[in-house]
Scaffold this active site. Structure first.
Site, mmCIF file in Angstrom:
data_model
loop_
_atom_site.group_PDB
_atom_site.id
_atom_site.type_symbol
_atom_site.label_atom_id
_atom_site.label_comp_id
_atom_site.label_asym_id
_atom_site.label_seq_id
_atom_site.Cartn_x
_atom_site.Cartn_y
_atom_site.Cartn_z
ATOM 1 N N VAL A 40 0.834 -1.332 0.185
ATOM 2 C CA VAL A 40 0.003 -0.001 0.110
ATOM 3 C C VAL A 40 0.783 1.216 -0.114
ATOM 4 O O VAL A 40 0.157 2.292 -0.290
ATOM 5 C CB VAL A 40 -1.017 0.002 1.031
ATOM 6 N N ASN A 63 -5.984 -0.503 7.838
ATOM 7 C CA ASN A 63 -5.705 -1.300 8.601
ATOM 8 C C ASN A 63 -4.111 -1.310 8.593
ATOM 9 O O ASN A 63 -3.686 -1.964 9.717
ATOM 10 C CB ASN A 63 -6.250 -2.427 8.908
ATOM 11 N N TYR A 128 4.331 7.278 15.446
ATOM 12 C CA TYR A 128 3.097 6.463 15.396
ATOM 13 C C TYR A 128 1.986 7.446 16.057
ATOM 14 O O TYR A 128 0.745 7.439 15.467
ATOM 15 C CB TYR A 128 3.356 5.523 16.269
ATOM 16 N N ASP A 164 0.211 -12.153 20.562
ATOM 17 C CA ASP A 164 1.760 -12.693 20.823
ATOM 18 C C ASP A 164 2.770 -11.418 21.163
ATOM 19 O O ASP A 164 3.617 -11.595 21.989
ATOM 20 C CB ASP A 164 2.232 -13.517 19.629
#
Length: 225
Positions: A40, A63, A128, A164
């Site tokens: 993407v 996402n 982020y 995880d």
């Protein structure tokens, strides 16, 4: 998220860079799922991706994401740009690619995966956090633009979800785990299904009067003290 979407009757097209992981996921999801290998961050190829899928896209889930844990003073502009490209620019390119068809059909749902990092300050995630904050701005602006065409735009802001990766991060830091749980009113971590059902709800007719919403799925972290 994918299992719940399939369970709700959606036909799902998975998009990602790793073919083996995509095909393994399709095998688990069953005949309602397919996949396309695509990066993407190759922004100019977003229209090509839509043509490759070859069927009307009624729901787009933005996402894709990468993480970077560094103090701001140590984060290079190149690292910052890579995070922004994956989270923000790639989502914008995909939105532009699917919106003409949605506008023509006067129907569609665009869903973003935001983050708690966009709702309050968390150290060492400056890139982020900036990317997810920009994403929330995109949700609100885009909703005002396209909702008159019958297209809804919303976001989920996940809290701490069992995985995880999360377990590896917390096993060596029990004090951090207790701090997280201590500020979570429900007193536990979430499960992947919690995000999946939220995505199904926001993308379904049950949420037909919701647009521009950022839904925290976090056990109350965003309102806890």
């Amino acid at each position: 998220m994918l299992f719940r979407s399939v369970a709700a009757g959606a036909r799902v097209v998975l998009v990602g860079r790793r073919e083996k992981e995509l095909r393994d996921a399709v095998g688990q999801l069953g005949p309602q799922a397919s996949c396309v290998v695509h990066d993407v961050t190759q922004l100019a190829r977003a229209d090509e991706l839509v043509r490759t899928i070859g069927q009307p896209i009624t729901i787009l889930v933005n996402n894709a994401g990468i993480h970077l844990k560094k103090f701001a003073v140590d984060t290079t502009p190149e690292e910052f740009q890579a995070v922004l490209t994956t989270h923000v620019l790639a989502a914008h390119a995909l939105n532009r690619a699917v919106l003409p068809g949605m506008i023509e059909r006067r129907h569609g749902s665009i869903l973003f995966t935001a983050s708690m990092a966009a709702l309050f300050g968390i150290p060492q995630v400056v890139a982020y956090s900036a990317a997810k904050s920009a994403m929330i701005g995109m949700v609100r602006t885009l909703a005002t633009e396209v909702s008159p065409h019958g297209i809804r735009v919303n976001a989920i802001a996940p809290g701490w979800i069992e995985s995880d990766m999360m377990r590896r991060a917390l096993q060596a830091d029990p004090a951090r785990q207790q701090k997280i749980l201590g500020r979570t009113p429900l007193g536990k971590f979430g499960e992947a299904d919690d995000i999946g059902w939220a995505a199904v709800y926001l993308s379904s007719p049950a949420a037909k009067f919701l647009t521009g919403v950022v839904l925290p799925v976090d056990g109350g972290v965003s309102i806890g003290f």
